[in-house]
Design a protein around this motif. Sequence first.
Motif, PDB file in Angstrom:
ATOM      1  N   PHE A   1       0.978  -1.217   0.073  1.00 50.88           N
ATOM      2  CA  PHE A   1       0.053   0.051   0.025  1.00 50.88           C
ATOM      3  C   PHE A   1       0.836   1.385  -0.136  1.00 50.88           C
ATOM      4  O   PHE A   1       1.593   1.568   1.023  1.00 50.88           O
ATOM      5  CB  PHE A   1      -0.888   0.046   1.109  1.00 50.88           C
ATOM      6  N   LEU A   2       0.716   1.867  -1.084  1.00 49.04           N
ATOM      7  CA  LEU A   2       1.553   3.262  -1.087  1.00 49.04           C
ATOM      8  C   LEU A   2       0.595   4.427  -1.087  1.00 49.04           C
ATOM      9  O   LEU A   2      -0.291   4.571  -1.485  1.00 49.04           O
ATOM     10  CB  LEU A   2       2.115   3.512  -2.604  1.00 49.04           C
ATOM     11  N   VAL A   3       1.225   5.343  -0.025  1.00 49.20           N
ATOM     12  CA  VAL A   3       0.362   6.386   0.335  1.00 49.20           C
ATOM     13  C   VAL A   3       1.293   7.669   0.091  1.00 49.20           C
ATOM     14  O   VAL A   3       2.124   7.994   0.701  1.00 49.20           O
ATOM     15  CB  VAL A   3      -0.214   6.506   1.764  1.00 49.20           C
ATOM     16  N   PHE A   4       0.599   8.622  -0.759  1.00 52.88           N
ATOM     17  CA  PHE A   4       1.195   9.962  -0.902  1.00 52.88           C
ATOM     18  C   PHE A   4       0.555  10.858   0.117  1.00 52.88           C
ATOM     19  O   PHE A   4      -0.658  11.317   0.256  1.00 52.88           O
ATOM     20  CB  PHE A   4       0.820  10.585  -2.222  1.00 52.88           C
ATOM     21  N   GLY A   5       1.198  11.034   1.210  1.00 49.03           N
ATOM     22  CA  GLY A   5       0.901  11.790   2.487  1.00 49.03           C
ATOM     23  C   GLY A   5       1.337  11.135   3.537  1.00 49.03           C
ATOM     24  O   GLY A   5       1.094   9.906   3.698  1.00 49.03           O
ATOM     25  N   LEU A   6       1.478  11.987   4.962  1.00 50.16           N
ATOM     26  CA  LEU A   6       1.450  11.638   6.013  1.00 50.16           C
ATOM     27  C   LEU A   6       0.864  12.355   6.938  1.00 50.16           C
ATOM     28  O   LEU A   6       1.153  13.543   7.070  1.00 50.16           O
ATOM     29  CB  LEU A   6       3.254  11.497   6.428  1.00 50.16           C
ATOM     30  N   GLY A   7      -0.253  11.818   7.476  1.00 50.73           N
ATOM     31  CA  GLY A   7      -1.082  12.690   8.317  1.00 50.73           C
ATOM     32  C   GLY A   7      -1.843  11.923   9.514  1.00 50.73           C
ATOM     33  O   GLY A   7      -1.112  10.981  10.170  1.00 50.73           O
ATOM     34  N   HIS A   8      -2.832  12.546  10.068  1.00 53.56           N
ATOM     35  CA  HIS A   8      -3.555  11.875  11.177  1.00 53.56           C
ATOM     36  C   HIS A   8      -4.110  10.475  11.018  1.00 53.56           C
ATOM     37  O   HIS A   8      -4.451  10.002  11.941  1.00 53.56           O
ATOM     38  CB  HIS A   8      -4.421  12.745  11.710  1.00 53.56           C
ATOM     39  N   ASP A   9      -4.178   9.942   9.595  1.00 55.79           N
ATOM     40  CA  ASP A   9      -4.873   8.809   9.312  1.00 55.79           C
ATOM     41  C   ASP A   9      -3.686   7.658   9.093  1.00 55.79           C
ATOM     42  O   ASP A   9      -4.174   6.688   8.747  1.00 55.79           O
ATOM     43  CB  ASP A   9      -5.933   8.816   8.435  1.00 55.79           C
ATOM     44  N   SER A  10      -2.586   7.850   9.106  1.00 58.14           N
ATOM     45  CA  SER A  10      -1.461   7.223   8.688  1.00 58.14           C
ATOM     46  C   SER A  10      -1.179   6.030   9.606  1.00 58.14           C
ATOM     47  O   SER A  10      -1.174   4.636   9.072  1.00 58.14           O
ATOM     48  CB  SER A  10      -0.063   7.892   8.659  1.00 58.14           C
ATOM     49  N   LEU A  11      -1.346   6.206  10.854  1.00 58.72           N
ATOM     50  CA  LEU A  11      -1.723   4.895  11.847  1.00 58.72           C
ATOM     51  C   LEU A  11      -2.623   4.269  11.553  1.00 58.72           C
ATOM     52  O   LEU A  11      -2.400   2.743  11.604  1.00 58.72           O
ATOM     53  CB  LEU A  11      -1.565   5.385  13.300  1.00 58.72           C
ATOM     54  N   MET A  12      -3.776   4.523  10.902  1.00 57.20           N
ATOM     55  CA  MET A  12      -5.137   3.926  10.796  1.00 57.20           C
ATOM     56  C   MET A  12      -4.680   2.945   9.515  1.00 57.20           C
ATOM     57  O   MET A  12      -5.123   1.973   9.523  1.00 57.20           O
ATOM     58  CB  MET A  12      -6.141   4.811  10.443  1.00 57.20           C
ATOM     59  N   TRP A  13      -4.100   3.662   8.553  1.00 57.74           N
ATOM     60  CA  TRP A  13      -3.963   2.786   7.079  1.00 57.74           C
ATOM     61  C   TRP A  13      -2.845   1.711   7.506  1.00 57.74           C
ATOM     62  O   TRP A  13      -3.106   0.493   7.025  1.00 57.74           O
ATOM     63  CB  TRP A  13      -3.533   3.875   6.113  1.00 57.74           C
ATOM     64  N   SER A  14      -1.838   1.999   8.242  1.00 59.68           N
ATOM     65  CA  SER A  14      -0.901   0.891   8.502  1.00 59.68           C
ATOM     66  C   SER A  14      -1.387  -0.104   9.290  1.00 59.68           C
ATOM     67  O   SER A  14      -1.158  -1.368   9.001  1.00 59.68           O
ATOM     68  CB  SER A  14       0.300   1.178   9.371  1.00 59.68           C
ATOM     69  N   ALA A  15      -2.482   0.047  10.116  1.00 58.26           N
ATOM     70  CA  ALA A  15      -2.800  -1.006  11.099  1.00 58.26           C
ATOM     71  C   ALA A  15      -3.988  -1.976  10.228  1.00 58.26           C
ATOM     72  O   ALA A  15      -3.959  -3.283  10.533  1.00 58.26           O
ATOM     73  CB  ALA A  15      -3.782  -0.441  12.376  1.00 58.26           C
ATOM     74  N   LEU A  16      -4.606  -1.348   9.209  1.00 53.75           N
ATOM     75  CA  LEU A  16      -5.661  -1.839   8.325  1.00 53.75           C
ATOM     76  C   LEU A  16      -5.014  -2.879   7.449  1.00 53.75           C
ATOM     77  O   LEU A  16      -5.767  -3.669   6.849  1.00 53.75           O
ATOM     78  CB  LEU A  16      -6.548  -0.809   7.633  1.00 53.75           C
ATOM     79  N   ASN A  17      -3.642  -2.619   7.318  1.00 61.27           N
ATOM     80  CA  ASN A  17      -2.853  -3.327   6.209  1.00 61.27           C
ATOM     81  C   ASN A  17      -1.843  -4.095   7.158  1.00 61.27           C
ATOM     82  O   ASN A  17      -0.780  -4.409   6.705  1.00 61.27           O
ATOM     83  CB  ASN A  17      -2.110  -2.504   5.156  1.00 61.27           C
ATOM     84  N   HIS A  18      -2.369  -4.605   8.342  1.00 56.08           N
ATOM     85  CA  HIS A  18      -1.330  -5.106   9.193  1.00 56.08           C
ATOM     86  C   HIS A  18      -0.862  -6.484   8.472  1.00 56.08           C
ATOM     87  O   HIS A  18      -1.531  -7.210   7.889  1.00 56.08           O
ATOM     88  CB  HIS A  18      -2.161  -5.811  10.280  1.00 56.08           C
ATOM     89  N   GLY A  19       0.402  -6.730   8.631  1.00 56.89           N
ATOM     90  CA  GLY A  19       1.183  -7.776   8.054  1.00 56.89           C
ATOM     91  C   GLY A  19       1.662  -7.553   6.710  1.00 56.89           C
ATOM     92  O   GLY A  19       2.259  -8.269   5.860  1.00 56.89           O
ATOM     93  N   GLY A  20       1.279  -6.498   5.906  1.00 61.70           N
ATOM     94  CA  GLY A  20       1.738  -5.806   4.664  1.00 61.70           C
ATOM     95  C   GLY A  20       2.688  -4.840   4.918  1.00 61.70           C
ATOM     96  O   GLY A  20       3.283  -4.647   5.897  1.00 61.70           O
ATOM     97  N   ARG A  21       2.971  -4.184   3.719  1.00 64.31           N
ATOM     98  CA  ARG A  21       3.898  -3.134   3.732  1.00 64.31           C
ATOM     99  C   ARG A  21       3.260  -1.839   3.184  1.00 64.31           C
ATOM    100  O   ARG A  21       2.544  -1.716   2.391  1.00 64.31           O
ATOM    101  CB  ARG A  21       5.161  -3.549   2.731  1.00 64.31           C
ATOM    102  N   THR A  22       3.230  -0.601   4.011  1.00 66.49           N
ATOM    103  CA  THR A  22       2.761   0.401   3.816  1.00 66.49           C
ATOM    104  C   THR A  22       3.712   1.392   3.914  1.00 66.49           C
ATOM    105  O   THR A  22       4.387   1.753   4.801  1.00 66.49           O
ATOM    106  CB  THR A  22       1.582   0.852   4.759  1.00 66.49           C
ATOM    107  N   ILE A  23       3.772   2.303   2.831  1.00 65.53           N
ATOM    108  CA  ILE A  23       4.870   3.228   2.873  1.00 65.53           C
ATOM    109  C   ILE A  23       4.098   4.736   2.641  1.00 65.53           C
ATOM    110  O   ILE A  23       3.252   4.832   1.777  1.00 65.53           O
ATOM    111  CB  ILE A  23       5.900   3.087   1.810  1.00 65.53           C
ATOM    112  N   PHE A  24       4.719   5.658   3.322  1.00 64.44           N
ATOM    113  CA  PHE A  24       4.170   7.146   3.238  1.00 64.44           C
ATOM    114  C   PHE A  24       5.207   7.925   2.603  1.00 64.44           C
ATOM    115  O   PHE A  24       6.014   7.970   3.167  1.00 64.44           O
ATOM    116  CB  PHE A  24       3.585   7.485   4.731  1.00 64.44           C
ATOM    117  N   LEU A  25       4.544   8.891   1.710  1.00 66.06           N
ATOM    118  CA  LEU A  25       5.755   9.870   1.241  1.00 66.06           C
ATOM    119  C   LEU A  25       5.054  11.179   1.371  1.00 66.06           C
ATOM    120  O   LEU A  25       4.070  11.631   1.380  1.00 66.06           O
ATOM    121  CB  LEU A  25       5.487   9.733  -0.431  1.00 66.06           C
TER     122      LEU A  25
END
Length: 303
Positions: free
Chosen positions: A119-143
């Motif tokens: 999961f690639l995310v353009f942006g790092l904000g107040h929802d980033s921890l949520m996206w990382s948790a919803l993709n638990h076990g995967g790889r989430t990168i924030f730009l």
Amino acid sequence: MSRSPKTHPSFNYKLLLLGVFLAFVVLFVLRSSFSSSSDSSENTSTISPEVPLLSRSAKDSSSSSTNCSPSSTTGCSKIPSSLAQTIIHYTTSTITPQQTLKEISVTAKILDKKSPCNFLVFGLGHDSLMWSALNHGGRTIFLEEDESWIEQIRRRFPTLESYHVTYNSKVNEADNLMDVGQGPECTAVGSDIKYSMCQLALKGLPSQVYDMKWDLIMVDAPTGYHDQAPGRMSAIYTAGMIARNKEEGETTHVFVHDVNRVVEDKFSMSFLCKGYMQKQEGRLRHFTIPSHMDGSSRPFCPE
């Protein structure tokens, strides 16, 4: 993805958001219990594929609930620390994500099917921890464009993987970039985006971005609410090209937030294509872009 704190006094909204996380955690625990029970009984029983996963998991969880004593040899499912941290953070924080619950649910539904994934995310904000948790076990990168903001987030949530990105465009250049994007150097598919001749292509991203095969891409940055801001023109274009250049037969889910603004509206429709749009919920659009590497000579956008 705005970084300025936005407080939402609605207690009901906060409860609904927490409910999304709790549902995800419950599903994770139930799935874990199902996997554990299946491994221990695979030689003695067969599970019918017609039985819903949740029902099977619930039965497995119920049958194994008596084995949670300290003397148990099978052990019990435990919420990962990253998920526990996420629940605690959003339960105690007065700052809620910029997206609404309905907008979040569009992406969360796809993550529920695809995760663990890339999961690639353009942006790092107040929802980033949520996206990382919803993709638990995967790889989430924030730009993220703001280095000082990256450092703040890293101190608070060191498990998040984020990288600094520099953008050379400005919102007031959007009309010119739209014209540039129609040229053959921007619509050609198959070449490495790092060496693209298109002015819209982001060629200085971290190597991890180009090396990974992304299942989902979220464009919620960079800043785009004033003329001198970098705008999301290049991020949207690059997301679309990453999806098109993916290996044969694979589809990429691309989400664009703030489509109520002119740039996000026009560039998502032009470079992610109206024909690939699956849904719009509030200010969020969801596109599914197929690989253009299957030799079928697909047009840049479906006709």
